[in-house]
Design an enzyme around this catalytic site. Sequence first.
Site, PDB file in Angstrom:
ATOM      1  N   HIS A  61       0.854  -1.187   0.000  1.00  0.00           N
ATOM      2  CA  HIS A  61       0.000   0.000   0.000  1.00  0.00           C
ATOM      3  C   HIS A  61       0.892   1.240   0.000  1.00  0.00           C
ATOM      4  O   HIS A  61       2.116   1.132   0.067  1.00  0.00           O
ATOM      5  CB  HIS A  61      -0.965  -0.003   1.194  1.00  0.00           C
ATOM      6  N   HIS A  63       1.460   3.856   2.075  1.00  0.00           N
ATOM      7  CA  HIS A  63       1.920   4.596   3.240  1.00  0.00           C
ATOM      8  C   HIS A  63       3.434   4.703   3.198  1.00  0.00           C
ATOM      9  O   HIS A  63       4.129   3.786   2.742  1.00  0.00           O
ATOM     10  CB  HIS A  63       1.446   3.927   4.531  1.00  0.00           C
ATOM     11  N   ASP A  65       5.910   4.447   5.226  1.00  0.00           N
ATOM     12  CA  ASP A  65       6.828   3.466   5.825  1.00  0.00           C
ATOM     13  C   ASP A  65       6.954   2.196   4.996  1.00  0.00           C
ATOM     14  O   ASP A  65       7.762   1.325   5.314  1.00  0.00           O
ATOM     15  CB  ASP A  65       6.433   3.131   7.269  1.00  0.00           C
ATOM     16  N   HIS A  66       6.193   2.112   3.888  1.00  0.00           N
ATOM     17  CA  HIS A  66       6.269   0.942   3.012  1.00  0.00           C
ATOM     18  C   HIS A  66       6.824   1.269   1.622  1.00  0.00           C
ATOM     19  O   HIS A  66       7.102   0.352   0.856  1.00  0.00           O
ATOM     20  CB  HIS A  66       4.886   0.308   2.858  1.00  0.00           C
ATOM     21  N   HIS A 138      -7.161  -2.505   5.738  1.00  0.00           N
ATOM     22  CA  HIS A 138      -6.460  -1.381   6.337  1.00  0.00           C
ATOM     23  C   HIS A 138      -7.264  -0.115   6.040  1.00  0.00           C
ATOM     24  O   HIS A 138      -8.341  -0.190   5.434  1.00  0.00           O
ATOM     25  CB  HIS A 138      -5.044  -1.307   5.744  1.00  0.00           C
ATOM     26  N   ASP A 206      -0.172  -4.505   7.942  1.00  0.00           N
ATOM     27  CA  ASP A 206      -1.103  -3.374   7.979  1.00  0.00           C
ATOM     28  C   ASP A 206      -2.549  -3.807   7.685  1.00  0.00           C
ATOM     29  O   ASP A 206      -3.120  -3.461   6.651  1.00  0.00           O
ATOM     30  CB  ASP A 206      -0.668  -2.296   6.998  1.00  0.00           C
ATOM     31  N   HIS A 265       6.723  -5.829  11.459  1.00  0.00           N
ATOM     32  CA  HIS A 265       6.016  -4.535  11.473  1.00  0.00           C
ATOM     33  C   HIS A 265       5.612  -4.135  12.894  1.00  0.00           C
ATOM     34  O   HIS A 265       4.449  -3.926  13.193  1.00  0.00           O
ATOM     35  CB  HIS A 265       4.791  -4.589  10.547  1.00  0.00           C
TER      36      HIS A 265
END
Length: 303
Positions: A61, A63, A65-66, A138, A206, A265
Amino acid sequence: MLDVCLLGTGGMMPLPRRWLTSLMCRYNGSHLLIDCGEGTQVAVKQKGWSFKPIDIICITHFHADHISGLPGLLLTMGNAERTEPLTIIGPKGLERVVRALRTIAPELPFPIRFLEITQQEQEFQLSGYRIQAFRVNHNVPCYGYSIEIDRNGKFDLERARKLNIPVQNWNKLQHGESVEIDGKIYTPDMVMGEARKGLKVTYVTDTRPVDSIVKAAAGADLFICEGMYGEEGKEEKAIGYKHMTFREAAELAAAAQPKEMWLTHYSPSLIKPWEYMEQVTELFPNAKAGKDGMSIDLKFDEE
């Protein structure tokens, strides 16, 4: 053999000894990356692996942090004189998001092919991998991935001889091709045994617990699952932010019955995740608290 390395295990923000989320698989000379959080390049270097053979990047996805490590990784791959095409798989809007990130990496010596996921479940076959993407729950569109290596049945020498198939045609039949000899068509199923068990890694992060995860992870050799919160009293926070607790991850593993589960995570506040593993192993004994650089070589049953 399928090599798997958990490059980064952090969620939200990197820590001194914990990079953000990323996983790398290696098979038959090809590398596959799932997510590319900040610090991914450092983690690859620390592992002693290479950027250049990365053929596929799967994004769960959008976000930060990914995906925040992607522009730098693309630049490094370009500086390594890579010219082969790169395939990136991800949710709808993938091409728009990556092109925006590439504002700081505008010139690359290799083309990028974008494959956007448009269904709840979708399959891709690339570079020897069978990639199953499945929707999870999510607060933005997010997908888990199962990476599978299929394995054909054994070539039946006696059947090939009885059919008088010349030796020079055996290789094509072994690789799934039909051959024509003296006007007669010979198909692989005429000389190949039943398909043998392959290898499977399922990766999920997530999300709240959903049935699609159990379905995807069923029988996996390795199930890598989010464990955002290990401490007691974090259930409401997990629900609110649509993440999972250690216990919820363990319940999924107990239902899916993979051979092994690793947690990943972690919340930045969860400094020592291994201290909370008892609640996990009570439900699913073959579980481990993942850590950066943790790896495994998965082998076919007969190896």
